[in-house]
Design a protein around this motif. Structure first.
Motif, PDB file in Angstrom:
ATOM      1  N   LYS A 108       0.402 -27.074   8.463  1.00  0.00           N
ATOM      2  CA  LYS A 108      -0.134 -27.873   7.357  1.00  0.00           C
ATOM      3  C   LYS A 108       0.304 -27.319   6.010  1.00  0.00           C
ATOM      4  O   LYS A 108       0.486 -28.068   5.054  1.00  0.00           O
ATOM      5  N   GLY A 109       0.430 -26.021   5.929  1.00  0.00           N
ATOM      6  CA  GLY A 109       0.837 -25.428   4.661  1.00  0.00           C
ATOM      7  C   GLY A 109       1.003 -23.930   4.777  1.00  0.00           C
ATOM      8  O   GLY A 109       0.425 -23.290   5.654  1.00  0.00           O
ATOM      9  N   VAL A 110       1.832 -23.378   3.890  1.00  0.00           N
ATOM     10  CA  VAL A 110       2.067 -21.935   3.836  1.00  0.00           C
ATOM     11  C   VAL A 110       1.943 -21.490   2.386  1.00  0.00           C
ATOM     12  O   VAL A 110       2.513 -22.120   1.485  1.00  0.00           O
ATOM     13  N   LEU A 111       1.182 -20.417   2.149  1.00  0.00           N
ATOM     14  CA  LEU A 111       1.020 -19.874   0.804  1.00  0.00           C
ATOM     15  C   LEU A 111       2.011 -18.727   0.616  1.00  0.00           C
ATOM     16  O   LEU A 111       1.903 -17.679   1.254  1.00  0.00           O
ATOM     17  N   ASP A 112       2.999 -18.950  -0.254  1.00  0.00           N
ATOM     18  CA  ASP A 112       4.030 -17.947  -0.516  1.00  0.00           C
ATOM     19  C   ASP A 112       3.392 -16.761  -1.241  1.00  0.00           C
ATOM     20  O   ASP A 112       2.706 -16.932  -2.252  1.00  0.00           O
ATOM     21  N   PRO A 113       3.603 -15.525  -0.772  1.00  0.00           N
ATOM     22  CA  PRO A 113       2.934 -14.373  -1.391  1.00  0.00           C
ATOM     23  C   PRO A 113       3.341 -14.129  -2.842  1.00  0.00           C
ATOM     24  O   PRO A 113       2.524 -13.652  -3.640  1.00  0.00           O
ATOM     25  N   PHE A 114       4.578 -14.469  -3.193  1.00  0.00           N
ATOM     26  CA  PHE A 114       5.021 -14.205  -4.564  1.00  0.00           C
ATOM     27  C   PHE A 114       4.506 -15.257  -5.535  1.00  0.00           C
ATOM     28  O   PHE A 114       4.438 -15.017  -6.741  1.00  0.00           O
ATOM     29  N   GLN A 115       4.121 -16.428  -5.016  1.00  0.00           N
ATOM     30  CA  GLN A 115       3.540 -17.466  -5.874  1.00  0.00           C
ATOM     31  C   GLN A 115       2.030 -17.293  -6.016  1.00  0.00           C
ATOM     32  O   GLN A 115       1.459 -17.644  -7.040  1.00  0.00           O
ATOM     33  N   THR A 116       1.396 -16.741  -4.986  1.00  0.00           N
ATOM     34  CA  THR A 116      -0.068 -16.572  -5.028  1.00  0.00           C
ATOM     35  C   THR A 116      -0.487 -15.177  -5.456  1.00  0.00           C
ATOM     36  O   THR A 116      -1.676 -14.904  -5.594  1.00  0.00           O
ATOM     37  N   GLY A 117       0.469 -14.289  -5.636  1.00  0.00           N
ATOM     38  CA  GLY A 117       0.130 -12.921  -6.035  1.00  0.00           C
ATOM     39  C   GLY A 117      -0.408 -12.077  -4.898  1.00  0.00           C
ATOM     40  O   GLY A 117      -1.135 -11.096  -5.146  1.00  0.00           O
ATOM     41  N   ALA A 118      -0.057 -12.434  -3.662  1.00  0.00           N
ATOM     42  CA  ALA A 118      -0.563 -11.703  -2.498  1.00  0.00           C
ATOM     43  C   ALA A 118       0.328 -10.501  -2.208  1.00  0.00           C
ATOM     44  O   ALA A 118       0.904 -10.355  -1.123  1.00  0.00           O
ATOM     45  N   VAL A 119       0.465  -9.640  -3.218  1.00  0.00           N
ATOM     46  CA  VAL A 119       1.280  -8.428  -3.107  1.00  0.00           C
ATOM     47  C   VAL A 119       0.405  -7.244  -3.485  1.00  0.00           C
ATOM     48  O   VAL A 119      -0.376  -7.306  -4.439  1.00  0.00           O
ATOM     49  N   SER A 120       0.509  -6.159  -2.719  1.00  0.00           N
ATOM     50  CA  SER A 120      -0.334  -4.985  -2.973  1.00  0.00           C
ATOM     51  C   SER A 120       0.036  -4.338  -4.309  1.00  0.00           C
ATOM     52  O   SER A 120       1.136  -4.536  -4.839  1.00  0.00           O
ATOM     53  N   LYS A 121      -0.886  -3.548  -4.854  1.00  0.00           N
ATOM     54  CA  LYS A 121      -0.662  -2.919  -6.160  1.00  0.00           C
ATOM     55  C   LYS A 121       0.527  -1.971  -6.150  1.00  0.00           C
ATOM     56  O   LYS A 121       1.255  -1.861  -7.148  1.00  0.00           O
TER      57      LYS A 121
END
Length: 736
Positions: A108-121
């Motif tokens: 149904k959908g995929v959330l790209d980590p670089f667009q959603t900020g799903a990257v560790s500090k």
């Protein structure tokens, strides 16, 4: 009751072709109904009366369309040592994998980590969330292959890729293999017990038919397949037990000189009475799961109770019908030789052989009841001691073996984003009717962020109407830790102050909070469940044995068995004793549903063994033997059957210990240990010791109570008063 069941057994024997045809027709009709039934609706887990459920209901009502019953996957990316996941080369690998997975037909959908900020500090780890339009059970092989291909793509490019979430959860296929192994072990034990292929085969045949009828009925009426797990396990267990007991009694009656038809009727009239009441105790235990107040558990309990009722009915009707086709084949080999292979040979009394192991053991216990009782109680008490440290929870991916990608994904996220990232809390805010909703939500967010143990709070997301908001709280600790549990209680405690100050209602939910609520609900339900089940069973056993001491002793013995089994579970799964031996990779809390399931299943089996063993003692006592003689007689006739039944169940349950899932291991070890303790220590050791000490008082019942209680004649005294052994020539008309 004995007379009624005698007539049922005799009728089934004489009209065996009709009875077999009716059962086969019923099985076929239900199988057709199950095959043509529409797919059952997906399972929905709810825990009414808890804050988690109230919050879920509020969010579903105020945020329509946000709820998804489909599977999810979390693709975790870890950069090579010393590199950043956002570097050009690594970012290109991540984006290629995300694009490949997103092209799947069920995605149904995929959330790209670089667009959603799903990257560790520290920049080493990122994750992409994948949503599917189907449940994990309905995902195609192509969909799952796309995820495993992502792991290989990352590996070839130097990026570690692990998959978490529900998408790769394996279907419980292991159960089928375990049941097959259990049936094979049961066949071996039955063959050793009876020494005849027919006698060993009939309990297996009737048990399998009973499972088929029960499961087909469950599917045909539209219940989900998950409700069949407990029904299948118990249907196999009690189906073999009940048939084993009646076949054993049939062989005894034949050895006493009765004709095949008369022996079948008497076996059902006596052993069948015990089967009826043993089955009723199991049904009580399973139906009692409704006390917990969780609809999914209630459905599972009722489905399993129905399957047990089918097993009882089959044992009383189909089994004597099948005995009609194998009248002498089920007898011991020596007895068949003595009969010269004739279908209906002249009746004769079996010669008295030397005492068996059960008889010798019973005599030993009767001679030394105090020493046996003290040693048994001390040993069981020592085994139960770890139970005082019992902690309930719902272990997740952190309890998986490190060889699984789910566990490695969990560890990677915990290392990159903190241990609490794997167990976020969802806070629902109801601001309907509040004068300044946004100010109230801001105050709530500030309060949450300032709470000790909270790492971060997401910006509030309002619904379209503006009368509800949702925020995500990340704890500092892992989802199954005591600190996270305390944090949930702290946040809920702050809700009353917020409501007083702003009028807003704050509810804490999410998977972690729901697991905490389930554990609490299970813990709160344990005592009421025990009180209802044990109380009703004591009344039922009082009717069976016409005694006060025997039912109370039976219930106390069961509590000892359960306590010892819980002690073993805590020692292995919480403390880590012998954990490596059975493949437990991570210690933690005991699955919250485990105590209820274990109590329900073991209570039913324990009462089976109690009824099977003690009814023969009661029968001997009613026929004039002394209390001590009756104990030995009961063991001589039923001890071997109880040992065989327990051995079969221990082998079946122990097979689950080899499974990869920690919860399956826990269930297997707990059930196997509980059956071992109950059958061999409680029923075979402590019960005869207590009865020997009580003597005639064990069978005492006040006269006023004796007049109130119905006399069900489980020992078959009415059959002996109206005994009439038919000449063998009368059986010519009913020969196969």
């Amino acid at each position: 009751m004995a007379k009624l069941l005698y007539r049922v057994g005799r009728f089934a024997f004489e009209k065996r072709r009709l009875v077999v045809l009716l059962w086969v027709g019923l099985l076929a009709a239900l199988a057709i109904g199950a095959a043509s039934a529409p797919p059952a609706p997906p399972d929905t887990f709810s825990i009414p009366g808890t804050e988690s459920q109230q919050a879920f209901d509020l969010l579903e009502q105020r945020f329509p369309g946000t709820k998804s019953d489909g599977a999810q996957a979390r693709i975790v990316f870890v950069a090579p040592e010393g590199q950043q996941i956002g570097s050009d080369a690594n970012k290109a690998v991540v984006e290629r994998i995300v694009a490949d997975v997103a092209s799947g037909a069920q995605v149904k959908g995929v959330l790209d980590p670089f667009q959603t900020g799903a990257v560790s500090k520290n920049g080493s780890t990122a994750y992409a969330t994948v949503s599917y339009g189907a449940t994990s059970d309905n995902l195609t092989d192509a969909t799952k292959t796309a995820l495993t291909d992502a792991m290989h793509t990352g590996e070839s490019a130097g990026v570690t890729v692990e998959i978490g979430g529900s998408a790769l959860q394996a279907k419980p296929e292991m159960a089928g293999a375990t049941e097959a192994i259990g049936i094979a072990i049961a066949a071996v034990v039955l063959m050793i017990t009876f020494g005849a292929f027919a006698a060993a085969g009939l309990p297996l045949i009737t048990a399998l038919i009973g499972i088929g009828v029960g499961i087909a009925a469950i599917v045909a009426i539209g219940m989900s397949t998950t409700t069949t797990t407990l029904a299948m396990m118990l249907g196999l267990a009690v189906g073999i037990d009940y048939a084993l007991f009646i076949v054993s009694r049939y062989r005894t009656e034949r050895a006493e000189g009765y004709s095949a038809a008369e022996a079948a009727g008497r076996a059902v009239g006596t052993a069948g009475s015990a089967v009826v009441f043993a089955g009723l105790t199991v049904v009580i235990a399973l139906a009692g799961l409704a006390v917990v107040g969780i609809p999914a558990l209630t459905k599972m309990g009722l489905a399993a109770a129905g399957t047990v009722a089918v097993a009882v009915t089959i044992a009383l009707t189909l089994l004597p019908a099948l005995l009609g086709f194998f009248q002498n084949a089920v007898l011991p080999k020596a007895s068949r030789k003595a009969r010269g292979g004739r279908d209906n040979p002249p009746a004769h009394k079996a010669p008295a052989g030397k005492p068996g192991m059960g008889t010798r053991w019973a005599r030993f216990v009767v001679r030394r009841p105090v020493a046996v009782l003290v040693i048994g109680l001390v040993g069981m008490g020592a085994l139960a001691l770890p139970m005082t440290s019992l902690e309930l929870g719902m272990p997740g991916d952190e309890a998986q073996p490190t060889s699984t990608t789910q566990r490695r994904a969990y560890d990677a996220l915990a290392e990159g984003f903190g241990p609490g990232f794997n167990g976020p809390l969802t806070v629902a805010l109801d601001v309907k009717g509040v004068r300044d909703p946004r100010a109230a939500v801001e105050q709530a967010t500030s309060t949450l962020a300032a709470t000790k143990g909270v790492v971060s709070v997401s910006p509030a997301m309002f619904n379209q109407a503006g009368d509800a908001a949702m925020v995500t709280v990340v704890p500092a600790t892992g989802p199954s830790t005591t600190a996270t549990k305390d944090l949930v209680h702290t946040l809920r405690g702050e809700a009353s102050d917020l409501q007083t100050a702003t009028g807003a209602t704050m509810l804490v939910t999410g998977t972690t909070a729901m697991n905490i609520d389930v554990s609490q609900k299970m813990a709160d339900a344990l005592l009421p469940y025990l009180a209802v089940v044990v109380g009703l069973a004591i009344l039922l056993l009082m009717v069976v044995f016409r005694s006060i001491a025997v039912p109370i002793k039976a219930a106390l013995g069961f509590l000892l068995s359960v306590g010892a089994a819980f002690g073993v579970i805590v020692a292995v799964f919480q403390w880590g004793w012998l954990a490596d031996l059975i493949g437990v990779h991570q210690t933690g809390p005991v699955m919250s549903m485990m105590p209820i399931f274990l109590i329900g299943v073991v209570f039913g089996l324990a009462m089976d063994y109690e009824v099977f063993l003690v009814t023969r003692m009661r029968e001997a006592f009613a026929h004039g033997e002394t209390a001590h003689e009756a104990i030995v007689t009961g063991f001589r006739h039923s001890g071997r059957v109880v040992v065989a039944a327990a051995a079969i169940m221990i082998a079946v349950f122990a097979g689950f210990i080899g499974g990869g899932e920690p919860m399956i291991k826990m269930m297997g070890l707990g059930l196997a240990a509980a059956v071992f303790f109950d059958a061999f220590i409680v029923r075979m050791t402590l019960v005869p010791a207590v009865l020997a000490l009580l003597g005639d008082k064990a069978w005492w019942l006040p006269e006023w109570l004796a007049r109130i209680l119905p006399n069900v004649d489980v020992e078959g005294e009415s059959l002996n008063r109206h005994e009439a052994v038919e000449p063998e020539r009368e059986l010519e008309s009913v020969r196969a």
